[in-house]
Write a protein that holds these residues in place. Structure first.
Motif, mmCIF file in Angstrom:
data_model
loop_
_atom_site.group_PDB
_atom_site.id
_atom_site.type_symbol
_atom_site.label_atom_id
_atom_site.label_comp_id
_atom_site.label_asym_id
_atom_site.label_seq_id
_atom_site.Cartn_x
_atom_site.Cartn_y
_atom_site.Cartn_z
ATOM 1 N N PHE A 26 0.829 -1.209 0.000
ATOM 2 C CA PHE A 26 0.000 0.000 0.000
ATOM 3 C C PHE A 26 0.864 1.260 0.000
ATOM 4 C CE2 PHE A 26 -3.322 -2.895 1.790
ATOM 5 C CZ PHE A 26 -4.254 -2.719 0.779
ATOM 6 N N LYS A 27 1.960 1.256 0.737
ATOM 7 C CA LYS A 27 2.834 2.437 0.784
ATOM 8 C C LYS A 27 3.475 2.705 -0.573
ATOM 9 C CE LYS A 27 5.625 2.718 4.381
ATOM 10 N NZ LYS A 27 6.469 2.317 5.531
ATOM 11 N N GLU A 31 -2.439 4.315 -5.882
ATOM 12 C CA GLU A 31 -3.730 3.967 -6.473
ATOM 13 C C GLU A 31 -4.371 2.798 -5.731
ATOM 14 O OE1 GLU A 31 -0.904 4.256 -8.443
ATOM 15 O OE2 GLU A 31 -1.381 6.292 -9.098
ATOM 16 N N LEU A 32 -3.571 1.793 -5.390
ATOM 17 C CA LEU A 32 -4.066 0.647 -4.636
ATOM 18 C C LEU A 32 -4.550 1.089 -3.260
ATOM 19 C CD1 LEU A 32 -4.341 -2.498 -4.584
ATOM 20 C CD2 LEU A 32 -2.075 -2.529 -3.518
ATOM 21 N N LEU A 33 -3.767 1.929 -2.615
ATOM 22 C CA LEU A 33 -4.130 2.455 -1.300
ATOM 23 C C LEU A 33 -5.454 3.213 -1.365
ATOM 24 C CD1 LEU A 33 -3.464 3.050 1.683
ATOM 25 C CD2 LEU A 33 -2.148 5.020 0.882
ATOM 26 N N ASP A 34 -5.593 4.099 -2.331
ATOM 27 C CA ASP A 34 -6.823 4.875 -2.475
ATOM 28 C C ASP A 34 -8.030 3.975 -2.742
ATOM 29 O OD1 ASP A 34 -5.373 7.189 -2.087
ATOM 30 O OD2 ASP A 34 -5.273 7.699 -4.223
ATOM 31 N N GLU A 35 -7.828 2.978 -3.592
ATOM 32 C CA GLU A 35 -8.915 2.043 -3.925
ATOM 33 C C GLU A 35 -9.404 1.312 -2.678
ATOM 34 O OE1 GLU A 35 -9.411 -2.227 -6.211
ATOM 35 O OE2 GLU A 35 -7.728 -0.940 -6.760
ATOM 36 N N CYS A 40 -13.017 0.250 2.017
ATOM 37 C CA CYS A 40 -13.131 0.030 3.458
ATOM 38 C C CYS A 40 -14.067 1.046 4.099
ATOM 39 C CB CYS A 40 -11.758 0.096 4.121
ATOM 40 S SG CYS A 40 -10.637 -1.216 3.575
ATOM 41 N N GLU A 41 -13.982 2.287 3.651
ATOM 42 C CA GLU A 41 -14.792 3.350 4.238
ATOM 43 C C GLU A 41 -16.261 3.261 3.848
ATOM 44 O OE1 GLU A 41 -12.757 6.932 3.133
ATOM 45 O OE2 GLU A 41 -11.089 6.527 4.502
ATOM 46 N N ASN A 42 -16.561 2.773 2.637
ATOM 47 C CA ASN A 42 -17.969 2.704 2.222
ATOM 48 C C ASN A 42 -18.625 1.365 2.562
ATOM 49 O OD1 ASN A 42 -17.403 0.841 0.162
ATOM 50 N ND2 ASN A 42 -17.401 2.370 -1.441
ATOM 51 N N GLY A 43 -17.878 0.464 3.214
ATOM 52 C CA GLY A 43 -18.447 -0.802 3.665
ATOM 53 C C GLY A 43 -18.432 -1.907 2.634
ATOM 54 N N GLU A 44 -17.815 -1.642 1.483
ATOM 55 C CA GLU A 44 -17.717 -2.669 0.446
ATOM 56 C C GLU A 44 -16.871 -3.848 0.945
ATOM 57 O OE1 GLU A 44 -16.190 -2.882 -4.170
ATOM 58 O OE2 GLU A 44 -16.699 -0.934 -3.318
ATOM 59 N N ASN A 51 -6.746 -6.374 4.666
ATOM 60 C CA ASN A 51 -6.432 -5.314 3.701
ATOM 61 C C ASN A 51 -6.827 -3.938 4.231
ATOM 62 O OD1 ASN A 51 -5.115 -6.694 1.633
ATOM 63 N ND2 ASN A 51 -7.034 -7.312 0.692
ATOM 64 N N CYS A 52 -7.954 -3.848 4.918
ATOM 65 C CA CYS A 52 -8.346 -2.561 5.499
ATOM 66 C C CYS A 52 -7.376 -2.151 6.602
ATOM 67 C CB CYS A 52 -9.769 -2.624 6.043
ATOM 68 S SG CYS A 52 -11.036 -2.653 4.750
ATOM 69 N N GLN A 53 -7.003 -3.101 7.426
ATOM 70 C CA GLN A 53 -6.047 -2.806 8.499
ATOM 71 C C GLN A 53 -4.700 -2.375 7.928
ATOM 72 O OE1 GLN A 53 -5.806 -6.134 11.192
ATOM 73 N NE2 GLN A 53 -8.024 -6.220 11.448
ATOM 74 N N ASN A 54 -4.217 -3.097 6.911
ATOM 75 C CA ASN A 54 -2.917 -2.766 6.330
ATOM 76 C C ASN A 54 -2.938 -1.438 5.587
ATOM 77 O OD1 ASN A 54 -1.755 -5.050 7.379
ATOM 78 N ND2 ASN A 54 -1.872 -6.227 5.489
ATOM 79 N N SER A 55 -4.041 -1.125 4.907
ATOM 80 C CA SER A 55 -4.107 0.166 4.213
ATOM 81 C C SER A 55 -4.133 1.313 5.225
ATOM 82 C CB SER A 55 -5.321 0.227 3.277
ATOM 83 O OG SER A 55 -6.531 0.164 3.992
ATOM 84 N N HIS A 56 -4.817 1.103 6.338
ATOM 85 C CA HIS A 56 -4.848 2.115 7.396
ATOM 86 C C HIS A 56 -3.454 2.303 8.014
ATOM 87 C CE1 HIS A 56 -6.645 4.649 10.440
ATOM 88 N NE2 HIS A 56 -6.035 3.949 11.366
#
Length: 71
Positions: A26-27, A31-35, A40-44, A51-56
């Motif tokens: 993600f770092k 583009e992957l991070l933003d996706e 994660c934020e919209n509940g998809e 993946n949500c934890q790692n992107s955060h």
């Protein structure tokens, strides 16, 4: 017959999992991070997913380095 059914079920369940990305993935890929942050934020994707934890964590890590004082 039961063994075959269990095997087919296991292959289906484990074969459908989404690829897990590391914090470094993600770092290194904005583009992957933003996706994933959007998903994660919209509940998809479940916010507790790896993946949500790692992107955060990637966002937090980038912010720490960006705000560091080197003086």
């Amino acid at each position: 017959m039961k063994k075959i059914l269990i095997l087919i079920t296991a292959v289906f369940l484990f074969g459908c999992n989404e690829k897990t990305y590391t914090v470094e993935d993600f770092k290194n890929n904005k583009e992957l991070l933003d996706e994933y942050r959007k998903k994660c934020e919209n509940g998809e994707i479940d916010g507790d997913s790896l993946n949500c934890q790692n992107s955060h964590k990637a966002i937090i890590s980038k912010n720490r380095v960006g705000n560091a004082s080197w003086n």
